[in-house]
Design a protein around this motif. Sequence first.
Motif, short mmCIF file in Angstrom:
data_model
loop_
_atom_site.label_atom_id
_atom_site.label_comp_id
_atom_site.label_asym_id
_atom_site.label_seq_id
_atom_site.Cartn_x
_atom_site.Cartn_y
_atom_site.Cartn_z
N LEU A 99 -1.54 14.53 2.03
CA LEU A 99 -2.89 14.01 2.20
C LEU A 99 -2.94 12.51 1.94
N ARG A 100 -2.23 12.11 0.89
CA ARG A 100 -2.16 10.71 0.51
C ARG A 100 -1.81 9.80 1.70
N LEU A 101 -0.77 10.19 2.42
CA LEU A 101 -0.36 9.38 3.57
C LEU A 101 -1.37 9.49 4.71
N LEU A 102 -1.91 10.68 4.87
CA LEU A 102 -2.91 10.86 5.93
C LEU A 102 -4.05 9.86 5.76
N LEU B 258 0.83 -1.20 0.00
CA LEU B 258 0.00 0.00 0.00
C LEU B 258 0.86 1.25 0.00
N MET B 259 1.94 1.21 0.75
CA MET B 259 2.81 2.38 0.83
C MET B 259 3.58 2.60 -0.48
N ARG B 260 3.94 1.50 -1.12
CA ARG B 260 4.63 1.61 -2.43
C ARG B 260 3.67 2.14 -3.48
N ARG C 94 3.17 5.92 -2.73
CA ARG C 94 4.27 6.37 -3.59
C ARG C 94 5.57 6.59 -2.84
N LEU C 95 5.81 5.78 -1.83
CA LEU C 95 7.07 5.89 -1.10
C LEU C 95 8.12 5.01 -1.75
N GLY C 96 9.39 5.34 -1.54
CA GLY C 96 10.49 4.50 -1.99
C GLY C 96 10.53 3.21 -1.19
N ALA D 224 10.12 11.11 9.40
CA ALA D 224 8.92 11.93 9.29
C ALA D 224 7.75 11.09 8.83
N TYR D 225 8.00 10.13 7.94
CA TYR D 225 6.90 9.28 7.48
C TYR D 225 6.42 8.33 8.56
#
Lengths: 320, 320, 320, 102, 102, 102
Positions: B227-230, B84-86, B90-92, B287-288
């Motif tokens: 927002l995406r991560l929120l 989901l995070m990838r 859009r996280l590395g 931070a993430y």
Amino acid sequence: MNALTDNLISPVVLCFVLGIAARWIKSDLAVPEPLYQGLSIYLLLAIGLKGGSALAVTPGGDLILPGAVTLALGIITPVSAFFLMRRCGRLGVEDAAAVAAHYGSVSVVTFLAAVEAVKRTGVELEGFLPALVAVLEVPGIIVALLFANQAGTGKGSWKKALHEVVTGKSIVLLLGGLLIGWACGPQKLEDVQPFFATAFKGALCIFMIELGLAAGKRLRDAGRAGLRLLILGCIIPVLHGVLGVSAGLLAGLSPGGAAVLGAMAGSASYIAAPAAVRVALPGANPAYYLTLALGITFPFNLAFGIPLFQTLANHFSLWL
Amino acid sequence: MNALTDNLISPVVLCFVLGIAARWIKSDLAVPEPLYQGLSIYLLLAIGLKGGSALAVTPGGDLILPGAVTLALGIITPVSAFFLMRRCGRLGVEDAAAVAAHYGSVSVVTFLAAVEAVKRTGVELEGFLPALVAVLEVPGIIVALLFANQAGTGKGSWKKALHEVVTGKSIVLLLGGLLIGWACGPQKLEDVQPFFATAFKGALCIFMIELGLAAGKRLRDAGRAGLRLLILGCIIPVLHGVLGVSAGLLAGLSPGGAAVLGAMAGSASYIAAPAAVRVALPGANPAYYLTLALGITFPFNLAFGIPLFQTLANHFSLWL
Amino acid sequence: MNALTDNLISPVVLCFVLGIAARWIKSDLAVPEPLYQGLSIYLLLAIGLKGGSALAVTPGGDLILPGAVTLALGIITPVSAFFLMRRCGRLGVEDAAAVAAHYGSVSVVTFLAAVEAVKRTGVELEGFLPALVAVLEVPGIIVALLFANQAGTGKGSWKKALHEVVTGKSIVLLLGGLLIGWACGPQKLEDVQPFFATAFKGALCIFMIELGLAAGKRLRDAGRAGLRLLILGCIIPVLHGVLGVSAGLLAGLSPGGAAVLGAMAGSASYIAAPAAVRVALPGANPAYYLTLALGITFPFNLAFGIPLFQTLANHFSLWL
Amino acid sequence: MALRIPLRKVTIIAERVLRDDLITLIKERGASGWTLTMVEGEGSRGIRASEWEGRNIQIDTLVSSEVAETIMDEVGRRYFKDWSVIVYVADVEVLRKDKYIG
Amino acid sequence: MALRIPLRKVTIIAERVLRDDLITLIKERGASGWTLTMVEGEGSRGIRASEWEGRNIQIDTLVSSEVAETIMDEVGRRYFKDWSVIVYVADVEVLRKDKYIG
Amino acid sequence: MALRIPLRKVTIIAERVLRDDLITLIKERGASGWTLTMVEGEGSRGIRASEWEGRNIQIDTLVSSEVAETIMDEVGRRYFKDWSVIVYVADVEVLRKDKYIG
Ligand SMILES: Nc1ncnc2c1ncn2[C@@H]1O[C@H](COP(=O)(O)O)[C@@H](O)[C@H]1O
Ligand SMILES: Nc1ncnc2c1ncn2[C@@H]1O[C@H](COP(=O)(O)O)[C@@H](O)[C@H]1O
Ligand SMILES: Nc1ncnc2c1ncn2[C@@H]1O[C@H](COP(=O)(O)O)[C@@H](O)[C@H]1O
Ligand code: NA
Ligand code: NA
Ligand code: NA
């Protein structure tokens, strides 16, 4: 044997083992220093209050003999520890005196563990025993330091060491608690009992974790101290413990009380004594006295000493 | 809705809100670090003791299925969080693995809040749940770190990270407490109950103030995370929570127990995971993972997740 | 006289004396700072919770008069303290304003000691009194700082001082506790009572040791402050106390409640006020205000003020 | 006059998790001792895990000029990329122990 | 330019039990102030009581060159034999207070 | 050889209440970072509120010579009159980060 494992399987003892184990696997578990100090303030004050409120309802006469006998133990035990360390332990005068100061004083936590062990067997205990802890704490340290002084090896400041012992926080809190407990009596203490009495054994568990961590560190150094000292670290508590049990019974204590007095006499201080010794005998090697007191004798008493003293007290009492 | 506000109006939750509010008005309120550490030692040990004493009276067979299901959750949840995070986040690789480690592990305080919430409704709970917390704590972190390792981006020390997780104080205290509680059994623990059980929820309040202060700090950074991560920080707990509730019911847990397992699965660790991730994935941006775990998912679960999992567990259980 | 010694012989008061004595014999006894801060968080939150849960069951109308009268005390007492310090104490404007800020605010521990003293006599007390503590804490400080500001001597930052007072941890915890207690009501608080209520008085004992240590330090400086100030440090609490007792009775408080309000009015803050004063009036000499508040007025109230206010409240109430 | 050796004091400020690693590193590179202080701080990096984990550490070690060189280089190489670390060095004169104990 | 006096900063790192003694010593020898930090450390000595007793202390004092000399010499003489102590000195420039208060 | 920039280390020792103010001040004047240590101390001033309030703070900041100048001057001007504060400065060489990260 059954009594032995029964003594060992208790939250307080197992928390000590948890601390040792955590050190062993190099865990980052640590009781923060301010918390550790806070807990020791709490424990000492709680012991004092309890003893003091018992004193308030004990006829003064009942205290004279036990008090005198305890004082005598405080004078005899450092002497015997000193000579054993000189002869059998082959330590120098300064090191032997330093070790003797620890065996001459008393470990408060060993006292607590002994009280718990006795109570678990359903045996009654004299309430004024904490007052004997206060009596036993100081003289032994002074007697031991006299040896070094006489031999002219004590380069540290005597005056400062004495001040350190007498005004040290452990004696101030213990005596202060005794006085407050005695002045207030059981009734006025009722309000503070949930904090100082009911919560006591749980708080002791956290304290034991830190003691376990510290003992674990010492245990790793135990090898360096040499087999000779290791053995002495187990023999001295037995010797002094037997002395304490006998003295206690002769002074009229109950078998339970005598077992606790034995544990007190057999224990080595690791709070009051190290501070005083470091000031008075800076040349003595802490590796000896800390390893013996905390790494060897404390766990030994916890595991073997206390059940032994209980058994002995029960047997001896039959002969009286 | 009524159940929702009823869940929120409790001293424990409101103390968390107080912490957030204090940070918000820039108050100088702060729980000193040694105290915070002391409280976490206390809470973890208390949970362990409680779970352990329940284990002592639970037939071993009753544990196999719940244990296996919890282990499975510990393997599935980091995988789903990683993808989901990838994809959506859009996280590395490194950042996604770091976040996954947090969602794969468990937040002890979310567990506690869930237990409280269930108990308040008068529903019975399996006593051995704390043992499942210990089971769920470690595997998820390891699985998540494997992703980064496989991708070759984990520059940090693997060995050290593993040591950090396995010997970290949270797992040592939890497991240690379980063992001690199990060895002693309910009876021998009675003496320490006033400290570890009766005082527990009050002590948790103080801990929640500090968590509120820390979350308040993170909430201010939440904007930066995007927002995406929120949104993911609210969706993942629901997803994992539903999984946990279903798995729990299938494993034979009571509806209350399943709700708690849901909260555990849906929660993100913010004690054990961050330390391990910092060591294993130093390139991942804290931070993430800290903002997601402490700033978003923890308050989300406290406010919405737990009542949701309770409702779902009740409904689902009717179909079984 | 009997009432006086009876008031003094309590664990809480004697722990304060123990602290003073320990400082006096130069003991190394010290309550570690994080523990002291932790205890103050605990005490303030506990007071707030208790007051809040009482508020939840008190009709709003019953609060208006006592609240208004308390607010009036918060405006009058700093004014009278300021002029007494200027005229009789011969202090400069800045120093007088600094001292007035302390007398205008309230000492939470004096409040607690007064509540205990009244409860020991078996007299009933209004449960909402902690809310009055919150009302009395802030205004007096602001009024006092206005004096310095008007005289143009306040070189410090006004805005920052105000922020310091209003967002200071003591007011945040007290108000936060009141709100939480009020929102939860007595029933939902039941779970946290063993921690916040039952253990309260014991925890206060440890806090008193530290206060005793701090007061002991101040007492040694008391000489430097001059006889003039020493006398004022005993007269002002009596003056304000009598005012508080009378105002309380007129506002319809019970004799017990009026005695407590007297002790509140007569007390000098040593937590909230010093921080604000240091920021707003950096030129004022802390030797004056800290010595007066902590070294003189606090022990005076503990020993003489509180029993006096009790006696007065009982006598005055007969005339109403 | 008290006898002193001119040495270099290397100061490393870093996240707490690096504690054991850094101590091992400086000892391996030839430091005979170290002193550690708990500190707080802010630098060029953004949010750090250490904010949650707690404070930074500051390690001071008194070493010869060459050892200082190696330690600094090694710390830079190992930690500057991913960690929150700074290193600086200053001149000090250390009192010689042998003169007093001998 | 801000007015500064060149002074010497003497740093003493020692076991905690020596705290009061050391403060008395430096004040007697002419220091007008000191700053103390709680530190941890390892040096050339083996196990120390302070391991159990807790951390070390670090005392910094800003003094004139002559006072620095006397303090260092005295500390070396009194404590180097039996105690875990190190002392070093460095140059600093201290902002003159009188320029601002005057 | 490790690449280093010569910088100035400004040290401010002050009462705890000044913490946020001082950090704002040094950042405004151009410091890119700071390190704070909790300390105790005694100086030329008498009893201070901070005795009750607790310990002092020590702020170290590595800055260029000019920034050091401005910070010291500003601290002196703002705080020397009413507060318990001292400031001093020393030379240090800081390891360049870009050499390792680049
Ligand atoms: N200019 C500076 N002056 C003093 N300390 C600094 C400075 N820059 C960084 N630090 C310290 O080094 C730590 C790590 O810095 P950084 O890697 O830049 O985040 C910070 O948390 C500070 O404690
Ligand atoms: N080379 C060193 N660099 C920094 N600190 C040191 C060094 N050697 C000793 N220390 C500090 O001084 C204390 C006493 O040192 P020692 O007397 O050598 O055991 C240690 O605990 C350290 O804190
Ligand atoms: N000569 C000195 N050496 C080291 N630190 C000092 C010295 N003078 C003052 N300080 C520190 O600076 C603080 C404030 O000093 P003062 O303003 O002189 O009271 C003190 O509490 C000490 O921590
Ligand atoms: Na003994
Ligand atoms: Na999870
Ligand atoms: Na007042």
